[in-house]
Each structure stands twice: as C-alpha cells, then as structure tokens.
Design an enzyme around this catalytic site. Structure first.
Site, PDB file in Angstrom:
ATOM      1  N   GLU A 263       0.904  -1.242   0.029  1.00 19.67           N
ATOM      2  CA  GLU A 263       0.016   0.018  -0.011  1.00 19.67           C
ATOM      3  C   GLU A 263       0.917   1.180   0.071  1.00 19.67           C
ATOM      4  OE1 GLU A 263      -2.519   0.618   3.641  1.00 19.67           O
ATOM      5  OE2 GLU A 263      -1.631  -1.462   4.100  1.00 19.67           O
TER       6      GLU A 263
ATOM      7  N   CYS B  97      -3.765  -3.955   4.169  1.00 23.66           N
ATOM      8  CA  CYS B  97      -2.817  -4.987   4.400  1.00 23.66           C
ATOM      9  C   CYS B  97      -3.219  -6.316   4.215  1.00 23.66           C
ATOM     10  CB  CYS B  97      -2.713  -4.681   6.103  1.00 23.66           C
ATOM     11  SG  CYS B  97      -2.416  -2.979   6.790  1.00 23.66           S
TER      12      CYS B  97
ATOM     13  N   HIS C 128      -3.112 -10.062  12.101  1.00 23.69           N
ATOM     14  CA  HIS C 128      -2.519  -8.982  11.403  1.00 23.69           C
ATOM     15  C   HIS C 128      -2.255  -8.128  12.733  1.00 23.69           C
ATOM     16  CE1 HIS C 128      -1.961  -5.005   9.513  1.00 23.69           C
ATOM     17  NE2 HIS C 128      -2.822  -4.695  10.055  1.00 23.69           N
TER      18      HIS C 128
ATOM     19  N   ASN D  98       4.573  -1.626  12.274  1.00 24.86           N
ATOM     20  CA  ASN D  98       3.536  -2.133  11.572  1.00 24.86           C
ATOM     21  C   ASN D  98       4.162  -2.354  10.268  1.00 24.86           C
ATOM     22  OD1 ASN D  98       1.371  -2.904  10.164  1.00 24.86           O
ATOM     23  ND2 ASN D  98       0.226  -1.097  10.566  1.00 24.86           N
TER      24      ASN D  98
HETATM   25  N1  CAA Z   1       0.651   3.445  30.300  1.00 20.26           N
HETATM   26  C1  CAA Z   1       0.267   2.399  30.117  1.00 20.26           C
HETATM   27  N2  CAA Z   1      -0.691   2.132  29.141  1.00 20.26           N
HETATM   28  C2  CAA Z   1      -0.857   3.392  28.324  1.00 20.26           C
HETATM   29  C3  CAA Z   1      -0.348   4.801  28.833  1.00 20.26           C
HETATM   30  C4  CAA Z   1       0.464   4.630  29.985  1.00 20.26           C
HETATM   31  N3  CAA Z   1       1.398   5.717  30.599  1.00 20.26           N
HETATM   32  N4  CAA Z   1      -0.765   5.649  28.057  1.00 20.26           N
HETATM   33  C5  CAA Z   1      -1.656   5.328  27.111  1.00 20.26           C
HETATM   34  N5  CAA Z   1      -1.633   3.876  27.296  1.00 20.26           N
HETATM   35  C6  CAA Z   1      -2.603   2.932  26.661  1.00 20.26           C
HETATM   36  C7  CAA Z   1      -3.864   3.308  26.325  1.00 20.26           C
HETATM   37  O1  CAA Z   1      -4.915   2.993  27.133  1.00 20.26           O
HETATM   38  C8  CAA Z   1      -4.320   2.683  25.118  1.00 20.26           C
HETATM   39  O2  CAA Z   1      -4.703   1.382  25.306  1.00 20.26           O
HETATM   40  P1  CAA Z   1      -5.989   0.563  25.413  1.00 20.26           P
HETATM   41  O3  CAA Z   1      -6.587   0.828  23.980  1.00 20.26           O
HETATM   42  O4  CAA Z   1      -5.924  -0.790  25.722  1.00 20.26           O
HETATM   43  O5  CAA Z   1      -6.845   1.454  26.327  1.00 20.26           O
HETATM   44  C9  CAA Z   1      -3.009   2.469  24.385  1.00 20.26           C
HETATM   45  O6  CAA Z   1      -2.035   2.978  25.199  1.00 20.26           O
HETATM   46  C10 CAA Z   1      -2.818   3.651  23.340  1.00 20.26           C
HETATM   47  O7  CAA Z   1      -3.206   4.858  23.997  1.00 20.26           O
HETATM   48  P2  CAA Z   1      -4.178   5.711  23.129  1.00 20.26           P
HETATM   49  O8  CAA Z   1      -5.357   5.196  22.418  1.00 20.26           O
HETATM   50  O9  CAA Z   1      -4.182   7.074  23.888  1.00 20.26           O
HETATM   51  O10 CAA Z   1      -3.346   6.107  21.800  1.00 20.26           O
HETATM   52  P3  CAA Z   1      -3.483   7.137  20.445  1.00 20.26           P
HETATM   53  O11 CAA Z   1      -4.843   7.396  20.666  1.00 20.26           O
HETATM   54  O12 CAA Z   1      -2.595   8.158  20.507  1.00 20.26           O
HETATM   55  O13 CAA Z   1      -3.499   6.218  19.469  1.00 20.26           O
HETATM   56  C11 CAA Z   1      -4.152   4.579  17.822  1.00 20.26           C
HETATM   57  C12 CAA Z   1      -3.555   4.992  19.343  1.00 20.26           C
HETATM   58  C13 CAA Z   1      -5.606   5.185  17.340  1.00 20.26           C
HETATM   59  C14 CAA Z   1      -4.109   2.960  17.511  1.00 20.26           C
HETATM   60  C15 CAA Z   1      -3.054   5.058  16.812  1.00 20.26           C
HETATM   61  O14 CAA Z   1      -1.779   4.681  17.109  1.00 20.26           O
HETATM   62  C16 CAA Z   1      -3.493   4.932  15.279  1.00 20.26           C
HETATM   63  O15 CAA Z   1      -4.193   5.596  14.851  1.00 20.26           O
HETATM   64  N6  CAA Z   1      -2.841   4.119  14.820  1.00 20.26           N
HETATM   65  C17 CAA Z   1      -3.036   3.646  13.263  1.00 20.26           C
HETATM   66  C18 CAA Z   1      -4.310   3.012  12.970  1.00 20.26           C
HETATM   67  C19 CAA Z   1      -4.154   1.490  13.483  1.00 20.26           C
HETATM   68  O16 CAA Z   1      -3.067   1.188  13.743  1.00 20.26           O
HETATM   69  N7  CAA Z   1      -5.345   0.880  13.785  1.00 20.26           N
HETATM   70  C20 CAA Z   1      -5.340  -0.356  14.142  1.00 20.26           C
HETATM   71  C21 CAA Z   1      -6.580  -1.211  13.174  1.00 20.26           C
HETATM   72  S1  CAA Z   1      -6.469  -0.855  11.403  1.00 20.26           S
HETATM   73  C22 CAA Z   1      -5.255  -1.979  11.046  1.00 20.26           C
HETATM   74  O17 CAA Z   1      -5.140  -2.926  11.525  1.00 20.26           O
HETATM   75  C23 CAA Z   1      -4.886  -1.674   9.472  1.00 20.26           C
HETATM   76  C24 CAA Z   1      -3.402  -0.852   9.844  1.00 20.26           C
HETATM   77  O18 CAA Z   1      -2.479  -1.852   9.552  1.00 20.26           O
HETATM   78  C25 CAA Z   1      -3.279   0.235   9.834  1.00 20.26           C
END
Ligand code: CAA
Length: 448
Positions: A83, A120, A244, A328
């Site tokens: 991609e 993916c 994945h 990833n």
């Molecule tokens: N100690 C321990 N844990 C902590 C922490 C701390 N100090 N601070 C945050 N965390 C935890 C949070 O609780 C959260 O865990 P949970 O979901 O289990 O509650 C985790 O760390 C991540 O924190 P946030 O949710 O606050 O992180 P974020 O909002 O900045 O981003 C995300 C998370 C939305 C996944 C972001 O990384 C993102 O947009 N990623 C790209 C999209 C993605 O990968 N999506 C996955 C499904 S789609 C897919 O699989 C296709 C692909 O490959 C892209």
C-alpha cells in the site's frame, strides 16, 4: 489433492531503528509506557535513504531464491502486495524482477507479474492467487514468489506515527511445501468502511479509534464465516494464532474477544463458571448496550484467569515478538507474525510438525480473512535459515533529529529538497535506490 503452501520465507527489515520508549516518546512529550505497555511496541524499523519498497522486496526475494537454489525459470509468477506504491500503472513486481535480473543470468520474461491492493490484507490475497494458480494446474511445475513490502509511514504528529515500520516479506509458494500447507477452507468478513485510506496521497487519513473497532468487527465476521465451513473452533485446536498486527495491543484486544467466542458452550466455559460465571447471552438482556456492558465485564474477568493467560502465552504472545521490535509493516505484518510465532517455538525447542495455525489477516477499508495452515516437517530448518536476528541487531539507532530527516527523505512531497541526507549505513551486497530515470521511473543497482 495436491498440497500447496509456503515453501520458504525471507524477511527484510529497514536498516534504521527508532527507539519508541527512549527516543520518540520523550520528544512527543509522552510516557514510554504508552508505547511499551499500551501499544506493546518498543521500536520501529525505517528504511535508510537508499532503501524503499523495491529494494527491501528485491533483497528479500534474492535471498529466498539463492537459499532455495532457484533460477528465474523456476518462477512462474511474481506478485507484490503493497500500500506504498509510487506508480499507479507500472507494478512494483516489474521493478523487483528488473532488480533480480541484474544478478541472474536468465530473465523472468515468462512469469506473470502483478500488484495487489487491499490495504494490509493484499499480502494474503496474493498468497490466495498463487495457491489458486497452482491448484488450477496452470503453473507448469513452477513456483510463485509473493512479496509483501511497505514503508508504513504516517504524517508527522498523526497518532499513527507511533505504529510506523518498514520492511518486506518474500514467500515462495509451491507444491509440497517445506514450511506450511494452506487450507482450502477460508472465512471472510468484508464491508465498505472508511476507517483508513489514502485517496491519492502518500500518508493515510486515519480514524484510529474507529479502525480498531472495524478490525474487531470484520475479524469476528471472518471467524464466524470460517466456522460455518469447518465447525466451531476450540482454543486447543491451534498451536499458534498469527493475526495482522498493526501494533501488539490490537491483537491483545482481538485475542480476548476470540477466546470468549471460542470457549462459549465448551467445557472451558463450564470450568471457569465457578469463578467468573457463565458468559452473558444476548437474550437475557433488554438492550444491546446492557448486553455489551455485561460482555465487556465478563471479558475483563476472563483475561485475568490462568486458563486465558496460559492460552495467550502459548498461542498469541509468541506471534507478537518481532512486531514489538519493528512496528507495522502493513501487508507484511501478518506474515511477520507467522514467522515470529514459529521462531519463538523453534527457540523453545517445541516440535510443531503437523500442528496447525489459525491465521487472521486484515485490511482497512475493510476486510478480514481467516484460514488454517498446517506446519510441515521442514519448518524448523526453514526458520533456522533466517538471518533476522542479525538484521535486527545491525540496525542503526536514530536520534530524534535523524528520524525527522529520514521521515522527510521518504516523504514524496519533500524528498526533492532533502536528498542530500547521507545514508546512515553502508550498502553491502544488496539492491539500492539509485535516482530517477528520464521518464520519472525509479532506478536500482546491485552494490557488491
Ligand atoms: N501506561 C500504560 N498504558 C498507556 C499509557 C501509560 N502511560 N498511556 C496510554 N496507554 C494505553 C492506552 O490506554 C491505550 O490502550 P487501550 O486501547 O488498551 O486502552 C494505548 O496505550 C494507546 O493509547 P491511546 O489510545 O491514547 O493512543 P492514541 O489515541 O494516541 O493512538 C491509535 C492509538 C488510535 C491505535 C493510533 O496509534 C493509530 O491511529 N494507529 C494507526 C491506526 C491503526 O493501527 N489501527 C489499527 C486497526 S486498523 C489496521 O489494523 C490496519 C493497519 O495496519 C493500519
């Protein structure tokens, strides 16, 4: 029926490393635990300035062919899943074949080449294409090469920046494979979703939180569809469950829901009932919300049981070890998870011959696919031939300022201004990016 599957795998990581806890988190003003505990990630791989999806794919395919003693005439098909393509017409597989033709006497003029796109999941779809081509008897005794290669970069300061990575997986698909046989049975979960997309742009538009929910929903559909073909899945049926892995925390969520689903109406649910009760059933609740809340509470308690932890440690956690260190790789990610699980088993001295894996692929947009793989007698030899640990150890550790430069070098909108960034590593017996040709094509050379 002919046994068809993956005969061999090679993995090629980008040669740079960004430490997420030590380097990235402090620069972003975040706690390291968000990465190490929350997302489950320690480091990301990045391509050096002379690496890209073609070099990583070609270098993986070259090692695969050399190791298996293959010549171009042995290959009837080269498919690339990505991609991160930089051309809307000419497929990356032609560039990779062009690279390989620099180091082999013969050519790939009679091999069918293509490029697959569905986020993916397209790496797994390319495996399907190769499987079907062989099963249809159109392969004339030859094998297929499938390369899943990506530079998974997000825009700077996008939440996805935490989950970046870059690398390629090359797979040889053959009759009577040495590594794994693919099942004919499959399950799909597919729907028109706008969770993650790249409408004529390099970096994705992402609704991160929603993408997590879409992953879980489509994976659940795929599992149910697969069960409609093979019958209910029992957690003990499979030695490993490579899924994945956009980041390990995603698979941790999926595993909890999958275990709850697999154990419903089994002796495991009965055995756990004394401690945590039986699973909530929808018919016992007035609303979907009330049911979902009860199911969530049950799942939290379930994941605290020894039974769950033992299953997770055996079937799921080993598949995440490599992802924690590389991030990833989009199309390559589920294939890295497969290698990770098998590599951990080899290091633990387990004999997995004849065992089965439940493989779950996912692509945003969105589609999940589930199938089984039977581990073949040659698996240990194949996995021990990998040079992955050496590659990971040799990566150059980036400072934050260097990371910013490298991100710009690989940003298609900015690279004209930053091509003077020096490489951080030295090419050594590999294909490298070598500038642009007169029609805007990318050019590659093999460096001794
Ligand atoms: N100690 C321990 N844990 C902590 C922490 C701390 N100090 N601070 C945050 N965390 C935890 C949070 O609780 C959260 O865990 P949970 O979901 O289990 O509650 C985790 O760390 C991540 O924190 P946030 O949710 O606050 O992180 P974020 O909002 O900045 O981003 C995300 C998370 C939305 C996944 C972001 O990384 C993102 O947009 N990623 C790209 C999209 C993605 O990968 N999506 C996955 C499904 S789609 C897919 O699989 C296709 C692909 O490959 C892209």
């Amino acid at each position: 029926m002919t046994s068809v599957g993956i005969d061999a795998i090679e993995v090629r990581t980008g040669k740079l490393r960004l430490d997420l806890a030590e380097t990235f988190a402090p620069a972003q003003g975040e706690k390291p635990e968000k990465y190490t505990k929350g997302l489950g990630l320690y480091a990301s791989s990045f391509p050096d300035v002379y690496e890209d999806i073609v070099t990583m794919g070609a270098n993986a395919a070259h090692r695969l062919m050399d190791r298996k003693g293959l010549e171009p005439d042995d290959i009837g098909r080269i498919d690339v899943a990505t991609e991160s393509a930089f051309d809307n017409s000419k497929p990356v597989s032609t560039y990779i074949a062009g690279c390989l033709e620099q180091v082999y006497e013969d050519d790939f003029h009679h091999a069918n080449k293509g490029e697959r796109k569905f986020a993916c999941i397209s790496g797994t779809q390319s495996l399907d294409d190769a499987f079907n081509w062989i099963r249809a008897g159109r392969h004339r005794g030859r094998s297929a090469i499938v390369v899943a290669t990506d530079t998974a970069l997000y825009a700077r300061d996008d939440p996805g920046e935490a989950t970046q990575g870059a690398g390629a997986v090359a797979m040889l698909i053959s009759e009577d494979p040495d590594l794994v046989e693919l099942s004919t049975e499959q399950g799909y979960g597919s729907a028109d979703e706008t969770d993650f997309l790249k409408p004529q742009q390099q970096f994705p538009s992402v609704d991160g939180k929603r993408s997590v929910q879409v992953y879980l929903a489509r994976m659940r559909e795929a599992i149910e569809d697969y069960e409609s073909v093979v019958g209910p899945i029992h957690p003990e049926d499979y030695a490993l469950g490579p899924f994945h892995t956009p980041f390990p925390g995603m698979v941790r969520k999926a595993a909890a829901l999958a275990f709850r689903h697999f154990t419903r109406d089994t002796e495991i649910e009965e055995q756990l009932a004394a401690d945590i009760g039986r699973q909530p059933r929808r018919e016992a609740f007035d609303s979907d919300d009330a049911f979902r809340e009860a199911a969530g509470e049950y799942t939290d308690e379930l994941t605290d049981t020894d039974r769950y932890r033992e299953w997770y440690a055996r079937c799921v956690d080993p598949t995440l070890e490599l992802s924690r260190e590389v991030g990833n790789w989009y199309t390559g990610s589920v294939h890295v998870a497969r290698v990770s699980g098998l590599k951990a088993a080899l290091e633990n001295g387990e004999n997995l011959t004849g065992g089965r894996m439940l493989v779950g692929s996912y692509g945003s947009g969105a589609q999940a696919e589930v199938h089984a793989e039977t581990i073949q007698a040659g698996w240990a030899e194949e996995i021990s031939a990998l040079d992955l640990d050496e590659q990971l150890d040799a990566r150059y550790d980036l400072s934050f300022a260097e990371y910013e430069d490298v991100h710009d070098v690989h940003n298609h909108d900015e690279d004209a201004g930053v091509t003077d960034v020096e490489g951080f590593t030295q090419p050594d017996a590999e294909f490298v990016f070598d500038g642009w040709g007169r029609m805007g094509e990318r050019k590659y050379t093999y460096v001794e």
